[in-house]
Each structure stands twice: as C-alpha cells, then as structure tokens.
Design an enzyme around this catalytic site. Structure first.
Site, PDB file in Angstrom:
ATOM      1  N   HIS D  15       0.851  -1.196   0.000  1.00  0.00           N
ATOM      2  CA  HIS D  15       0.000   0.000   0.000  1.00  0.00           C
ATOM      3  C   HIS D  15       0.886   1.245   0.000  1.00  0.00           C
ATOM      4  O   HIS D  15       2.079   1.175   0.266  1.00  0.00           O
ATOM      5  CB  HIS D  15      -0.967   0.014   1.187  1.00  0.00           C
ATOM      6  CG  HIS D  15      -0.355   0.142   2.545  1.00  0.00           C
ATOM      7  ND1 HIS D  15      -1.087   0.468   3.660  1.00  0.00           N
ATOM      8  CD2 HIS D  15       0.923  -0.010   2.982  1.00  0.00           C
ATOM      9  CE1 HIS D  15      -0.293   0.495   4.715  1.00  0.00           C
ATOM     10  NE2 HIS D  15       0.916   0.222   4.340  1.00  0.00           N
ATOM     11  N   CYS D  34       5.883   6.182   4.783  1.00  0.00           N
ATOM     12  CA  CYS D  34       4.710   5.448   4.267  1.00  0.00           C
ATOM     13  C   CYS D  34       4.119   6.164   3.055  1.00  0.00           C
ATOM     14  O   CYS D  34       3.225   5.640   2.388  1.00  0.00           O
ATOM     15  CB  CYS D  34       3.632   5.304   5.343  1.00  0.00           C
ATOM     16  SG  CYS D  34       4.196   4.325   6.742  1.00  0.00           S
ATOM     17  N   HIS D  40       4.970   0.294  -0.327  1.00  0.00           N
ATOM     18  CA  HIS D  40       5.775  -0.682   0.408  1.00  0.00           C
ATOM     19  C   HIS D  40       4.777  -1.731   0.889  1.00  0.00           C
ATOM     20  O   HIS D  40       3.578  -1.599   0.622  1.00  0.00           O
ATOM     21  CB  HIS D  40       6.480  -0.002   1.593  1.00  0.00           C
ATOM     22  CG  HIS D  40       5.509   0.530   2.597  1.00  0.00           C
ATOM     23  ND1 HIS D  40       4.836   1.714   2.412  1.00  0.00           N
ATOM     24  CD2 HIS D  40       5.029  -0.006   3.748  1.00  0.00           C
ATOM     25  CE1 HIS D  40       4.009   1.907   3.423  1.00  0.00           C
ATOM     26  NE2 HIS D  40       4.096   0.879   4.242  1.00  0.00           N
ATOM     27  N   HIS D  42       3.504  -5.325   3.591  1.00  0.00           N
ATOM     28  CA  HIS D  42       3.476  -6.000   4.889  1.00  0.00           C
ATOM     29  C   HIS D  42       2.962  -7.432   4.735  1.00  0.00           C
ATOM     30  O   HIS D  42       2.218  -7.735   3.813  1.00  0.00           O
ATOM     31  CB  HIS D  42       2.529  -5.267   5.858  1.00  0.00           C
ATOM     32  CG  HIS D  42       2.924  -3.861   6.158  1.00  0.00           C
ATOM     33  ND1 HIS D  42       4.024  -3.559   6.906  1.00  0.00           N
ATOM     34  CD2 HIS D  42       2.366  -2.673   5.805  1.00  0.00           C
ATOM     35  CE1 HIS D  42       4.131  -2.235   7.000  1.00  0.00           C
ATOM     36  NE2 HIS D  42       3.138  -1.666   6.340  1.00  0.00           N
ATOM     37  N   ASP D  80      -4.899 -10.509  -1.108  1.00  0.00           N
ATOM     38  CA  ASP D  80      -3.576 -11.148  -0.979  1.00  0.00           C
ATOM     39  C   ASP D  80      -2.742 -10.984  -2.251  1.00  0.00           C
ATOM     40  O   ASP D  80      -3.222 -11.221  -3.359  1.00  0.00           O
ATOM     41  CB  ASP D  80      -3.767 -12.640  -0.691  1.00  0.00           C
ATOM     42  CG  ASP D  80      -2.441 -13.327  -0.388  1.00  0.00           C
ATOM     43  OD1 ASP D  80      -1.549 -12.694   0.180  1.00  0.00           O
ATOM     44  OD2 ASP D  80      -2.316 -14.521  -0.745  1.00  0.00           O
ATOM     45  N   HIS D  81      -1.485 -10.608  -2.062  1.00  0.00           N
ATOM     46  CA  HIS D  81      -0.561 -10.364  -3.181  1.00  0.00           C
ATOM     47  C   HIS D  81      -1.065  -9.256  -4.096  1.00  0.00           C
ATOM     48  O   HIS D  81      -0.833  -9.291  -5.307  1.00  0.00           O
ATOM     49  CB  HIS D  81      -0.275 -11.662  -3.960  1.00  0.00           C
ATOM     50  CG  HIS D  81       0.719 -12.520  -3.233  1.00  0.00           C
ATOM     51  ND1 HIS D  81       0.411 -13.198  -2.089  1.00  0.00           N
ATOM     52  CD2 HIS D  81       2.043 -12.766  -3.468  1.00  0.00           C
ATOM     53  CE1 HIS D  81       1.482 -13.842  -1.644  1.00  0.00           C
ATOM     54  NE2 HIS D  81       2.481 -13.592  -2.452  1.00  0.00           N
ATOM     55  N   GLU D 124      -0.315  -5.314  11.545  1.00  0.00           N
ATOM     56  CA  GLU D 124       0.424  -4.767  10.396  1.00  0.00           C
ATOM     57  C   GLU D 124       1.903  -5.148  10.492  1.00  0.00           C
ATOM     58  O   GLU D 124       2.548  -5.468   9.508  1.00  0.00           O
ATOM     59  CB  GLU D 124       0.259  -3.246  10.425  1.00  0.00           C
ATOM     60  CG  GLU D 124       0.837  -2.512   9.240  1.00  0.00           C
ATOM     61  CD  GLU D 124       0.887  -1.013   9.519  1.00  0.00           C
ATOM     62  OE1 GLU D 124       0.978  -0.599  10.706  1.00  0.00           O
ATOM     63  OE2 GLU D 124       0.836  -0.243   8.536  1.00  0.00           O
TER      64      GLU D 124
END
Lengths: 141, 141, 141, 141, 141, 141
Positions: D15, D34, D40, D42, D80-81, D124
C-alpha cells in the site's frame, strides 16, 4: 573464544516478481500471484550474524551501535518502505526474489569493519526463510 | 544416525556492564545505559544443543530428565533470579556481557556425561543472540 | 468508526520483591527467589491500547510518532535499563510487582492527549501477563 | 454455552499512504516514509473472531471449512498479493491505512451466515495491531 | 485497583472427533481427518485469566504458586499426555472438540478460591483458539 | 551463489512411546507419561532445508510449489492427523520418538529432485527440537 552474534532487523518493502529473462506466459506460470502487475509486500526479517573474538577488556565481539549504524546506512535506508523493483538500483533489471535480496544484503554488509560477517538469514514470511554465507573465498580475518 | 537435540531453558537475571579494565568515562561511553549504576535485567533464553547416536532400544539420544537435572544444577540454580555481578563468583571481577555469560554456560555444561555438548545459544532479547561452540580442541566422543 | 490501536514497546529492567509491609520471613515465604537480596530482571513487554475515531482525512486514529514520543518520555526513559527499586521514585517504598508496575504505567499514560487510553497489558515473561484498564470512572472523551 | 472462536489468516499486500484530502506537503509530513511514491508492503495477520452456541451434536460453534471458504472469497482473493491502492476498488480514493483496512475487512465479513462476527484484529507488524468490533448497532443473533 | 492476570500453561494430548449423536457418514463429512480412527494430537496452550484487587501489602492479585498447584491438580494431571476420549471421564461419550475442552477447563477452574476466574483461552494450533467466560450468572466476588 | 531455503510445515499427530526392545517396567521408567497406554499428541513443526544454486533466469533455488507437493505427498498425507504407532507402517514395531520421526522424514525427502536436501529440523514442543542432516555419505549434487 570465537563467538557468533546474531542481530535481528525488520524491513517493510514491496516487490513484483517478473524476470526480464522470461516471457509473459512463463513469468505468470513460474511466479503465480507474485507476478501480479502492481506488486505486493512483506515484513522482511533480516538476521545478521557476525563472529569475532571477545575483547577481554569489554567482554564484547563488536559494538552493537556501530553494527546498527552500518546496517541502517547500507540496508534499512535504501530498502525499508521501498518498492524494490523501482527504488533499488540493483533490482531495476534483476528480479527481486528473496534469494536475490538475501545475496544483495550479504554483499552490502560483507565489508563491515569490526567483525567478520558470517551469514545473512532473510525471512520473507513465517513459512519461508533463506540463508546465504557468501562464496567461501577467503575468510581471512 | 547422529542427531542434534536442542532444548530451551529460561532465566530471569540482572547484570550491570562495567569493566574493571576500563575507566569510568570509557565504561559509560562503551556500555551506555547498560552501565547504569544499579543494573537492569533480562529474560534470557538458553538453548542447549547436544548430539549423539540414537540408541536403537530407546530411540533417543539422551534422557531429557537427566539433561534437565544437569542444567538445573549447573545453570538455573546459580543464575536464575540472581544479580550476576554479585551472586555469581565468575562475574565478580569479569564483566557479565551476554558473550561472557554464553561462554560461562558452555564451560559449565561441557562435561555433561550422556551426550556431547555441541553449542550454547543465548538470547538476551528478541533482537540479540549469541552462539558459542567451544574452542574446537577435540570432539572425541 | 471507533477502533482500538495496540502498540508494543520493550523494556529491560530489574527489580526485587520485598515489601515494607511484611517482615523478613514473610517476604521470603511470599516472594521466594523474587526476594533474593540483589534483585533480578526481565524483558518486559508493554502493550498500550488507545481508542478513537478514525479521522476521515488521514484514515488514522492517532499519530504513532506522537504516541511513541509520549511513551518514550513517560515510560521508556524512566524505566528502561533501570533497577526499579532504586531508580524509580514510585517504587522506593512500594513493592515493584508487575501488578504495581502495570498500574503505574497506566497512570503515567492516561493523560495522553490524542486518543483515549483503554488499557495497558504488561508481560513479565512468556508465561505471565497483566492487564489494567483503570478504575472505570469516566471515559468522557 | 457461548464461546468465541478466533481464526488466524495471513495476507501479503502493499500500500501507499497518500490521502486525497491532504496536499502533498501534508501527506509527506503525516505519513513520512509510508508516503514514498511507489508504496511498500506488509505480511498482514488477520484474526477473525466469531461467537455462537456450541451445537450439542457436533460440539462446534461453526464449521471451520465454511469460515475458511468465506474468508478466502471475501478477503484473501481480493487482497492477498495485491497493491491495495490500485487492485482494490474500495481504496482507489480512500487511503488504505491499517485502520481503514481493518474496518473494510469487518464490513466484508459481517454477513457470515453461520456464526456472529465479533471483531477483526489486524496486525500490520509485530509492533502495531488494530481491532474493530463494528458500530454496536444490533447483535441480534 | 482491579487487574487481570493471565498465566499460560501447556498440554500435549490427543483426541478423536467422533460424535455419538451423528452416524458414521456424518462424522466423516463434518470432522474430516479429525475423524481418523486412531486420533491425533496437539500441543494445547491454556491461558487462565483471573482478576482481583491488588493486595496493598504484597502488591499481588494472587499467589502464583497457589494458582499453579490448582491448575496442575485440576487440568495438567488429568489431561496432559492423555488421549482425551479414553482417559478423561467427561469425554467418554461427549465429543472432545476444542470448544468442549475449553468449557470443561473453565468448569474445573471456576471454584479457584483466591481470585475470580474471568476466562479461559485455549489454543489448539497457531491458527485456532477459543475463549470461554462462563455463563455470566453471577460474578459476586 | 549457493543458498539455503528453509520452509516450515505443520503436522498434528499422536504417538505412544513404548519400545519392543524394553520390558514394561523399563518402558515406564524411561518414557514416563509418554508411555501412557493410549498415547498423546503434538503440533509438530517440520522445517525442511534445501540448498542449490540460484537460477539466473528465475532468481530462485527451487519451485516452492514443487517442494510443497513433494512434502504433502511424502509427509503431510501419511503423518498429519494420524496416530503414528498404528497409521504409519514404519512405526508399527519401531518406537516413534521425535528422533526417529526426524530421521524418517529425512529419508522420505532426500530424493527430492529439484534441490539438495540439507537437513530436517523437527520441533515437538516449544522446548524441544531435533535436527538431522543425514549420514554425510556423498552430497554430490
């Protein structure tokens, strides 16, 4: 009196697996959802292991503050909160798999002056980790 | 049929880093807040790794109860809930860094009779750990 | 749109359990090895939970940097790498059990201006933790 | 006989925090690294808590396979991904902070038919987590 | 001055999910491989939360040694290293799901005399946990 | 360019330690509660480490999907949710200690075609783990 010290660092970064050596169909087949067009990310854990003699005066192998500063400059600043494919020169045309990232981190730290770098362990998720100990050509400290 | 068994123990202890080989200013500079006058503490994790052949009758390397008793007597009783600098003879005039504590634990366990001690891994916090495998002079079991 | 945010901090400190309200024999019986004369220590984990509305402009409850600064000044600086019995005024004549430390941390953080403090969870070892949510008298933010 | 069941899922996503309600300078000041231009990522951990009566015939609150299928379809497949800012409709013009992601996950799961959704806990990093339990308007199962 | 104390215990046990209220085909369909004929096992983690006032003389809610003794007698001795279906009376004709085990543990501990039992959290694997806080009928301590 | 990749799998199984080479009294004395008649169980963690050269085209040592399929077929399907003493041929008359299970897993995986198996680490509980690296006779890949 030779010990190993392992220190743990954290990195949040994103990457996309898409190799310039493969065509589009191969990239999709080999990397699956890791090939999604806009990338995805991980909380990487980097474990840096150094070894050395324990200094009889200080009882320590190396000054942790010095190691932290070196790792901050060489690894955390360039990689943390970055999109590896675009923000890191080395991965502009080199696929940023965790294998390649692990070796890149080793190369950037192997000149640490105050103790010998033994290996890098890089954890991508709780299920996958990689270890690299260099090419073994000369550990002459 | 040689395996390694690693068993994990916990220790809550305190220490102060202040070396008799350094003057006051150097102690402060090198150890920072670890040099605070009254000490501080950690939940140390001690991982003891032994190796041996698997006994075909029992399917085991060593009797865990025997290892636990040995570690309790040599390590847990003298170190747990202690202030290392004052309560442990070895650290009265020897700085109790985690490096030195790791080697001290190795020395106290290396005569364990029922399996060969391979290494000690000592974790001081989730970020720092140390490994010591002795001086390599003869592993003749 | 009310959420809770929990942020985790680490503290290495030492303490000795010895109550001024108990005589020597009672102190020994009740606290056991926690009553050893020179103290012992822990890697305490402090989890601070705050709640608030999510700001529609920023998508956040509170500025983490502001929370970190507040916790650093009120908790980390006075307690980290300290011997609680001697270095912290509040524990000079008040036994520094984890229960009392948990309440002390709550009291020091409850005026945090940017989000409401909900509770403190304090972990002393992997086996013991304590939670305190204040005295319930008025949650008027 | 009302219990809570918590089940843990993992998501690797990326994100970028950049709010359309803030100008460029404010985005930089508030989100810091951020706000880096390419994002970047998580390894998010999603804990889904449901409650219900224990069925006397099966001894269970809910069929885990059914819950897993629901979470896979509503959360894992879309998130996801993925790069949340581009791949997820809800975050095209809504900043994908962990707070907002936590509420989005709650909204997507609250209609789960076989047990009542109690709360979502979203981690996170090892240091930050968020919990959301909805708006409390009616728990009428 | 009311706090909660949570203490963590470990249990290695085995069970088979096969309900007397279901026929063979239903047992297979509902429990899948948990219905395998000879059972399977887990390292269960039991978290026991009690609350109470902090005694001003001792600074503690309850004597941990007393709690440990109570849990050892009521829970660890009867359940640890056992096959729940055969070794535990309560599960001879009652399916030993983690839900039912969680409630059984609560019932066995709720008379603990020195602090009020608040809840039991039972972890079956790193992915599944259950919490039970009793039936809410009277918390009159 | 030789790296190690470690991948983590989970298994829930039960076993009973009772050796055909020992009489009843010896079995009880040596294995203690692990000799209870109906067995007990664990959440085993299996870490599989393979090494290989990084393929310059893909940036990977091995295809994780291929490794997962191999481990599923050789280890997860035969061992997961099983009672090792009865469901696994190899342990019908061979005591299923974690030592023996660790070696059995190594033997079943050592022919993995796409990377060299380096070692198996098998965790029985958070306190005990075992590592086996084979018999060292020829690592000629």
């Amino acid at each position: 009196m030779r010990l190993e010290l392992t220190r743990r660092y954290a990195l949040a970064a994103s990457h996309r697996l898409n190799s310039p050596h493969l065509d589009e169909a191969e990239n999709e087949r080999i990397y699956g959802k890791c090939n999604n067009p806009y990338g995805h990310g991980h909380n990487y854990i980097v474990e840096v292991t150094v070894s050395g003699k324990v200094d009889p005066a200080t009882g320590m192998i190396a000054d942790l503050g010095e190691l932290d500063g070196y790792v901050a400059r060489e690894i955390i600043e360039p990689f943390d909160h970055m999109y590896l494919n675009k923000d890191v020169e080395a991965f502009r045309d080199h696929v940023p798999t965790t294998e390649n990232l692990c070796m890149e981190i080793f190369e950037r730290l192997k000149q640490f002056p105050s103790a010998r770098l033994v290996r890098i362990r890089l954890e991508e998720t709780g299920r996958n980790s990689f270890e690299y100990a260099g090419q073994g050509d000369g550990d002459e400290r």
